[in-house]
Design an enzyme around this catalytic site. Structure first.
Site, mmCIF file in Angstrom:
data_model
loop_
_atom_site.group_PDB
_atom_site.id
_atom_site.type_symbol
_atom_site.label_atom_id
_atom_site.label_comp_id
_atom_site.label_asym_id
_atom_site.label_seq_id
_atom_site.Cartn_x
_atom_site.Cartn_y
_atom_site.Cartn_z
ATOM 1 N N SER A 92 0.854 -1.186 0.000
ATOM 2 C CA SER A 92 0.000 0.000 0.000
ATOM 3 C C SER A 92 0.890 1.237 0.000
ATOM 4 O O SER A 92 2.077 1.166 0.368
ATOM 5 C CB SER A 92 -0.883 -0.005 1.256
ATOM 6 O OG SER A 92 -1.527 1.233 1.457
ATOM 7 N N TYR B 193 -2.482 -0.877 10.164
ATOM 8 C CA TYR B 193 -2.482 -1.172 8.729
ATOM 9 C C TYR B 193 -1.146 -0.783 8.102
ATOM 10 O O TYR B 193 -0.552 -1.549 7.345
ATOM 11 C CB TYR B 193 -3.634 -0.415 8.067
ATOM 12 C CG TYR B 193 -3.780 -0.654 6.588
ATOM 13 C CD1 TYR B 193 -4.363 -1.819 6.102
ATOM 14 C CD2 TYR B 193 -3.350 0.296 5.664
ATOM 15 C CE1 TYR B 193 -4.504 -2.037 4.742
ATOM 16 C CE2 TYR B 193 -3.480 0.088 4.298
ATOM 17 C CZ TYR B 193 -4.066 -1.075 3.847
ATOM 18 O OH TYR B 193 -4.210 -1.286 2.497
#
Length: 243
Positions: A142, A155
């Site tokens: 990401s 995350y």
């Protein structure tokens, strides 16, 4: 099965980037092993790719569990005889919260799926590819794996870890004929990100979220022969967000 046909495993295939990648690869004639925790969404993707008359199976699995990972790897081998490409894509997101307020149970779940799940997929797929002396893997990290992400600390930690795994695997297995790369999407219009509010400025210079098909196109390139010298790369697909 045509021996020229590329056999591809996709985890997180039930929705978002995983589903769009499966649909795109089906149009390209790939044989697909679709993996998802949610049986219904996984079956829906299977139905969608079957419309392209391609060989495909669905395996329900929790990627954070070794036995489930072995199950989808074994299913690929039993059905198609080999694994040519692995899209290590399954992941979860938590509601935004300050790091100091992040519940330990929530953090554990994020790490278990996003990081341990990626590790287990690598562990068992690499064993098969090593025997073949060939294969290509794309791990989904990401933009939050490249830079910090306020209110999504767990995350971000998990996705930084995915990049570490990617670079290590690329160095260890490149000599064995296996390429390993990571993609780093920014904001993407998926069910997982639906609840996250953001301003156009927060989405980077292009001032918009990506469509999942824009991520799928890069994945398709990375598993192709056109990317045969791309190994250990961390590829931002974020509209310039991390520039």
């Amino acid at each position: 099965m045509n021996m020229e046909q590329q056999v591809v495993i996709i985890t997180g295939a039930g929705s978002g980037i995983g589903r769009e990648t499966a649909k795109l690869l089906a149009t390209m004639g790939k044989a697909l092993v679709l993996v998802d925790f949610d049986d219904k969404s996984g079956q829906d993707t299977l139905h969608a790719v079957k419309e392209y008359h391609q060989q495909a199976i669905f395996v329900q699995a929790d990627v954070s569990q070794s036995n489930d990972v072995k199950k989808y790897v074994d299913a690929a081998k039993e059905t198609f005889g080999r694994i040519d490409a692995f899209i290590n894509n399954a992941g979860v997101l938590s509601p935004p919260t300050l790091l100091g307020d992040l519940e330990e149970e929530t953090f554990d779940r994020i790490i278990s799926v996003n990081l341990k799940g990626a590790f287990l997929g690598l562990k068992y797929v690499l064993k098969e590819m090593e025997q073949q002396q060939s294969g290509v893997i794309v791990n989904t990290s990401s933009a939050a794996g490249i830079q910090g992400q306020p209110y999504l600390g767990g995350y971000a930690a998990s996705k930084h870890g995915v990049i570490g795994l990617t670079k290590t695997a690329a160095m260890e297995y490149g000599p064995k004929g296996i390429r390993v790369n990571a993609i780093c999407p920014g904001g993407v219009r998926t069910n997982m990100t639906k609840g996250l509010a953001s301003s156009p400025e927060e989405n980077g210079p292009l001032r918009r979220l990506a469509d999942p098909t824009e991520i799928a196109n890069v994945i398709a390139f990375l598993i192709s022969q056109e990317a045969s010298y791309v190994n250990g790369a961390v590829v931002p697909i974020d509209g310039g967000l991390t520039s």
